[in-house]
Motif scaffolding. Structure first.
Motif, mmCIF file in Angstrom:
data_model
loop_
_atom_site.group_PDB
_atom_site.id
_atom_site.type_symbol
_atom_site.label_atom_id
_atom_site.label_comp_id
_atom_site.label_asym_id
_atom_site.label_seq_id
_atom_site.Cartn_x
_atom_site.Cartn_y
_atom_site.Cartn_z
ATOM 1 N N VAL A 69 -6.594 3.666 1.612
ATOM 2 C CA VAL A 69 -5.549 2.792 1.066
ATOM 3 C C VAL A 69 -4.920 2.045 2.231
ATOM 4 O O VAL A 69 -4.698 2.614 3.300
ATOM 5 C CB VAL A 69 -4.477 3.620 0.323
ATOM 6 C CG1 VAL A 69 -3.331 2.748 -0.143
ATOM 7 C CG2 VAL A 69 -5.106 4.359 -0.846
ATOM 8 N N TYR A 71 -1.770 -0.677 3.560
ATOM 9 C CA TYR A 71 -0.509 -1.387 3.366
ATOM 10 C C TYR A 71 -0.560 -2.545 4.350
ATOM 11 O O TYR A 71 -0.576 -2.335 5.564
ATOM 12 C CB TYR A 71 0.679 -0.466 3.620
ATOM 13 C CG TYR A 71 0.684 0.697 2.644
ATOM 14 C CD1 TYR A 71 1.243 0.555 1.382
ATOM 15 C CD2 TYR A 71 0.087 1.910 2.981
ATOM 16 C CE1 TYR A 71 1.221 1.602 0.476
ATOM 17 C CE2 TYR A 71 0.067 2.962 2.084
ATOM 18 C CZ TYR A 71 0.632 2.806 0.840
ATOM 19 O OH TYR A 71 0.602 3.844 -0.051
ATOM 20 N N LYS A 75 5.465 -6.903 4.545
ATOM 21 C CA LYS A 75 5.981 -6.430 3.248
ATOM 22 C C LYS A 75 5.173 -5.260 2.696
ATOM 23 O O LYS A 75 5.451 -4.771 1.610
ATOM 24 C CB LYS A 75 5.997 -7.572 2.243
ATOM 25 C CG LYS A 75 6.969 -8.667 2.618
ATOM 26 C CD LYS A 75 7.014 -9.747 1.565
ATOM 27 C CE LYS A 75 8.010 -10.816 1.974
ATOM 28 N NZ LYS A 75 8.072 -11.890 0.984
ATOM 29 N N GLU A 76 4.151 -4.834 3.439
ATOM 30 C CA GLU A 76 3.309 -3.699 3.089
ATOM 31 C C GLU A 76 2.722 -3.813 1.678
ATOM 32 O O GLU A 76 2.855 -2.912 0.855
ATOM 33 C CB GLU A 76 4.059 -2.381 3.282
ATOM 34 C CG GLU A 76 4.399 -2.129 4.734
ATOM 35 C CD GLU A 76 4.744 -0.695 5.037
ATOM 36 O OE1 GLU A 76 5.224 0.020 4.139
ATOM 37 O OE2 GLU A 76 4.514 -0.293 6.188
ATOM 38 N N SER A 77 2.053 -4.915 1.438
ATOM 39 C CA SER A 77 1.369 -5.112 0.167
ATOM 40 C C SER A 77 0.210 -4.132 0.057
ATOM 41 O O SER A 77 -0.522 -3.906 1.020
ATOM 42 C CB SER A 77 0.833 -6.545 0.076
ATOM 43 O OG SER A 77 1.896 -7.474 0.162
ATOM 44 N N LEU A 78 0.035 -3.564 -1.117
ATOM 45 C CA LEU A 78 -1.023 -2.587 -1.345
ATOM 46 C C LEU A 78 -2.380 -3.290 -1.411
ATOM 47 O O LEU A 78 -2.549 -4.272 -2.126
ATOM 48 C CB LEU A 78 -0.761 -1.833 -2.648
ATOM 49 C CG LEU A 78 -1.716 -0.701 -2.990
ATOM 50 C CD1 LEU A 78 -1.686 0.385 -1.922
ATOM 51 C CD2 LEU A 78 -1.359 -0.115 -4.351
ATOM 52 N N ILE A 97 -6.217 -7.579 -1.855
ATOM 53 C CA ILE A 97 -4.837 -7.221 -2.128
ATOM 54 C C ILE A 97 -4.712 -7.047 -3.639
ATOM 55 O O ILE A 97 -5.370 -7.749 -4.402
ATOM 56 C CB ILE A 97 -3.893 -8.312 -1.564
ATOM 57 C CG1 ILE A 97 -2.524 -7.759 -1.265
ATOM 58 C CG2 ILE A 97 -3.802 -9.508 -2.421
ATOM 59 C CD1 ILE A 97 -2.453 -7.097 0.063
ATOM 60 N N PHE A 110 -0.316 -3.601 9.625
ATOM 61 C CA PHE A 110 -1.120 -2.873 8.638
ATOM 62 C C PHE A 110 -1.008 -1.372 8.905
ATOM 63 O O PHE A 110 -0.789 -0.941 10.034
ATOM 64 C CB PHE A 110 -2.586 -3.305 8.655
ATOM 65 C CG PHE A 110 -3.292 -3.094 9.973
ATOM 66 C CD1 PHE A 110 -3.922 -1.887 10.256
ATOM 67 C CD2 PHE A 110 -3.340 -4.114 10.911
ATOM 68 C CE1 PHE A 110 -4.564 -1.702 11.480
ATOM 69 C CE2 PHE A 110 -3.981 -3.930 12.130
ATOM 70 C CZ PHE A 110 -4.609 -2.717 12.410
ATOM 71 N N ARG A 111 -1.094 -0.612 7.831
ATOM 72 C CA ARG A 111 -1.140 0.847 7.891
ATOM 73 C C ARG A 111 -2.251 1.309 6.991
ATOM 74 O O ARG A 111 -2.445 0.768 5.902
ATOM 75 C CB ARG A 111 0.162 1.476 7.361
ATOM 76 C CG ARG A 111 1.297 1.522 8.309
ATOM 77 C CD ARG A 111 2.484 2.356 7.815
ATOM 78 N NE ARG A 111 2.925 1.997 6.481
ATOM 79 C CZ ARG A 111 3.030 2.852 5.455
ATOM 80 N NH1 ARG A 111 2.685 4.128 5.597
ATOM 81 N NH2 ARG A 111 3.473 2.449 4.288
ATOM 82 N N HIS A 113 -4.247 4.672 5.076
ATOM 83 C CA HIS A 113 -4.166 6.072 4.633
ATOM 84 C C HIS A 113 -5.436 6.433 3.915
ATOM 85 O O HIS A 113 -6.077 5.661 3.312
ATOM 86 C CB HIS A 113 -2.977 6.289 3.707
ATOM 87 C CG HIS A 113 -1.669 6.187 4.414
ATOM 88 N ND1 HIS A 113 -1.137 7.213 5.148
ATOM 89 C CD2 HIS A 113 -0.799 5.155 4.507
ATOM 90 C CE1 HIS A 113 0.018 6.819 5.647
ATOM 91 N NE2 HIS A 113 0.243 5.575 5.289
#
Length: 113
Positions: A69, A71, A75-78, A97, A110-111, A113
């Motif tokens: 996943v 982000y 705004k850390e959009s999924l 997105i 970006f992050r 997971h």
């Protein structure tokens, strides 16, 4: 290959393709040949170097990324990614997105997971 692409591919391979270590060695032997922005994502296409060894233990067609996943943007959009592996060679990374437009600042923020 930019940092986002490299981190995403490494994460996908770690989480979903640990049994196919040959794919990890391909990262340093791939060149970006094109990027196509769709508005809601981006396709990055790779070309292998002449000495790249395909993954002989891989299935002929692999689509990886369902367990990673992302982000994306400040705004850390999924978002998510699909890594295409054809005939044992990484060919394409698709980023998408779930809502709205692909963030302009995706490469800076970006992050995973």
């Amino acid at each position: 290959m930019n940092d986002l692409e490299r981190h995403v591919i490494q994460q996908i391979l770690t989480v979903e393709a640990a049994d196919f270590s040959e794919l990890t060695t391909q990262l340093s032997q791939l060149a970006v040949v094109s990027r196509h922005a769709t508005g809601v994502g981006v396709y990055t296409n790779f070309s292998p170097t002449a000495d790249l060894e395909p993954c002989h233990s891989c299935p002929s067609v692999m689509r990886l990324g369902q367990h990673v996943v992302a982000y994306i943007g400040a705004k850390e959009s999924l978002g998510g990614f699909v890594l295409y592996v054809d005939d044992g060679i990484i060919t394409t990374l698709e980023g998408y997105i779930y809502e709205g437009q692909w963030p302009d600042d995706a490469l800076q923020h970006f992050r995973l997971h």
